[in-house]
Design a protein around this motif. Structure first.
Motif, PDB file in Angstrom:
ATOM      1  N   MET A   1       7.696 -17.677  -7.894  1.00 40.13           N
ATOM      2  CA  MET A   1       7.213 -16.401  -7.134  1.00 40.13           C
ATOM      3  C   MET A   1       5.776 -16.106  -7.721  1.00 40.13           C
ATOM      4  O   MET A   1       4.884 -15.975  -6.742  1.00 40.13           O
TER       5      MET A   1
ATOM      6  N   ASN B   1       9.271  -4.509   3.166  1.00 41.58           N
ATOM      7  CA  ASN B   1       9.767  -5.467   1.948  1.00 41.58           C
ATOM      8  C   ASN B   1      10.001  -4.594   0.665  1.00 41.58           C
ATOM      9  O   ASN B   1      11.058  -4.983   0.004  1.00 41.58           O
TER      10      ASN B   1
ATOM     11  N   THR C   1       4.711 -10.562   0.212  1.00 42.24           N
ATOM     12  CA  THR C   1       5.585 -10.774  -0.903  1.00 42.24           C
ATOM     13  C   THR C   1       5.196  -9.956  -2.052  1.00 42.24           C
ATOM     14  O   THR C   1       6.223  -9.981  -2.826  1.00 42.24           O
TER      15      THR C   1
END
Length: 437
Positions: free
Chosen positions: A85, A258, A379
């Motif tokens: 990530m 998120n 993200t």
């Protein structure tokens, strides 16, 4: 075709319409586009990208299992996902620049090849002996890099081979790819790992090979020549998002969704375990979101007809507010599954909404950077949420920790709900990008 520019809303400028019809010469009305099911370029790209996504989901589950089996360290197992990530986030902005300035098909071929070799190196190392942790972390970095460089290109490639009026339908089918892979990948990885430590990585390598073959067979548009396509800089995508009165608040809401979604995961798992739910039951409960998302792909068009983008976003977001409290209700894992299913069912409509806002309002020469900026921002909230969950559980019980998560989401939604710009937003037309360009 490779080396040619992309027209507004994804139409190719290689002398043929995206669906294979001859272009309108002005003497007659253009024929209707070929249905997506008969658009061979779209279906070939979609199949290849579906395999690539499934391979990634298999790897995300199988790699931690392998590291845990080899080292016995949960910290080392978690390091794989962290490295992957982090690499994606670090290279994400540059990936958007490459998508706007380089031959997209060539970049996709190189990245698919790199991912194929990375996956294949694991069973090779297992056959030769015991793979080192350094080797596996290098593989994690390579896979994370391929995500950064292929993410924007995959989005642009699929959308470049369909007619503008088919874009919502194409986006909905693409959502089925994502949701199906998210649902099938983890259990498939566990099953394959049970057959042998090398098997899931061979499967992921084969999936990458299918993706590579599809990219070899199908040509799609790339940016224009350098003197024609240069516009803005590496951070142009962030500047466009910040300047947009609609994209800016929409992304803020999605970022909080998120963040709180990632923060919810660990307390729910701990609480269910404390109530006697086994690992299988916890996995099934958490699969509710993926099952809901897969079902939600069938609702995209209907939800878009019922509400504008801002109202749709707020409605789905407010539905998520009570979800952190679901584990506190009777029913245990079943209640959690249902709550996550309801929220997951609205997720495809939101992702398609965001795609439409970008593709119908952002000029083609900037879309790669805007997509990369969007993915980077969304993200970034996930590791932040996971870290916040750990902090909460260090000081609070799982049941008590869930209330602040719901409170943060509700507090963040209040200013967005009060925004007239967001509530009154309308769906952009197919000609908006041309106007902005």
């Amino acid at each position: 075709m490779t080396g040619h520019t992309t027209a507004t809303d994804g139409q190719a400028t290689d002398g043929h319409a995206p669906d294979g019809h001859a272009p309108d010469d002005g003497k007659a009305d253009a024929p209707p586009p070929v249905p997506l099911r008969r658009n061979l370029r779209f279906q070939a790209l979609w199949t290849g990208q579906s395999c690539a996504t499934l391979g990634m989901r298999i790897g995300e589950t199988a790699f931690p299992l392998l590291v845990l089996a080899l080292t016995g360290s949960a910290t080392a197992a978690g390091a794989f996902g962290a490295v992957e990530m982090a690499t994606t986030l670090l290279l994400g902005v540059h990936g958007g620049v490459i998508a706007d300035r380089r031959d997209r098909r060539r970049v996709l071929l190189v990245a698919d090849t790199a991912r194929l070799l990375a996956f294949a190196s694991v069973p090779a190392a297992l056959a030769l002996g015991r793979p080192s942790l350094v080797h596996l972390l290098v593989v994690a970095a390579v896979i994370g890099a391929t995500v950064a460089y292929t993410g924007p290109i995959r989005l642009l490639a699929l959308r470049s081979v369909v007619a503008p009026e088919q874009l919502p339908q194409a986006l909905a089918q693409d959502e089925a790819r994502m949701s199906g892979a998210a649902l099938a990948g983890p259990p498939l990885a566990g099953f394959l790992f049970g057959l042998g430590r090398s098997v899931p990585f061979l499967g992921a390598a084969f999936a990458s090979l299918v993706s590579l073959v599809s990219a070899l067979l199908v040509r799609f548009p790339s940016p224009a020549a350098p003197r024609q396509r240069e516009k803005g800089g590496a951070l142009a995508g962030f500047r466009i998002l910040a300047a947009s009165p609609l994209l800016r608040p929409a992304l803020a809401v999605l970022l909080v969704l998120n963040l709180t979604g990632a923060a919810l995961l660990l307390p729910v798992m701990v609480l269910l375990r404390e109530h006697g739910t086994g690992s299988g039951g916890i996995g099934l409960a958490l699969a509710g979101e993926a099952v809901g998302a897969l079902a939600g792909t069938l609702l995209v068009s209907r939800l878009h007809r019922l509400a504008g983008p801002g109202v749709l976003l707020l409605a789905v977001a407010w539905t998520a507010v009570p979800v952190p409290l679901a584990p506190l209700l009777p029913g245990g894992a079943v209640t959690v599954f249902v709550a996550l299913f309801v929220v997951g069912a609205g997720a495809p409509a939101l992702r398609v909404m965001l795609d439409l806002l970008v593709f119908r309002q952002v000029p083609d020469e900037l879309r790669g950077r805007v997509i990369a900026a969007t993915v980077t921002l969304l993200t970034a909230g996930m590791p932040a949420g996971a870290f916040a969950a750990g902090l909460l559980l260090d000081h609070l019980s799982p049941a008590v920790a869930l209330a602040p998560i719901a409170g943060v989401l509700a507090a963040a939604l209040l200013p967005a709900t009060a925004s007239r710009t967001l509530r009154g937003a309308a769906w952009p037309t197919a000609t908006a990008a041309a106007t902005n360009g």
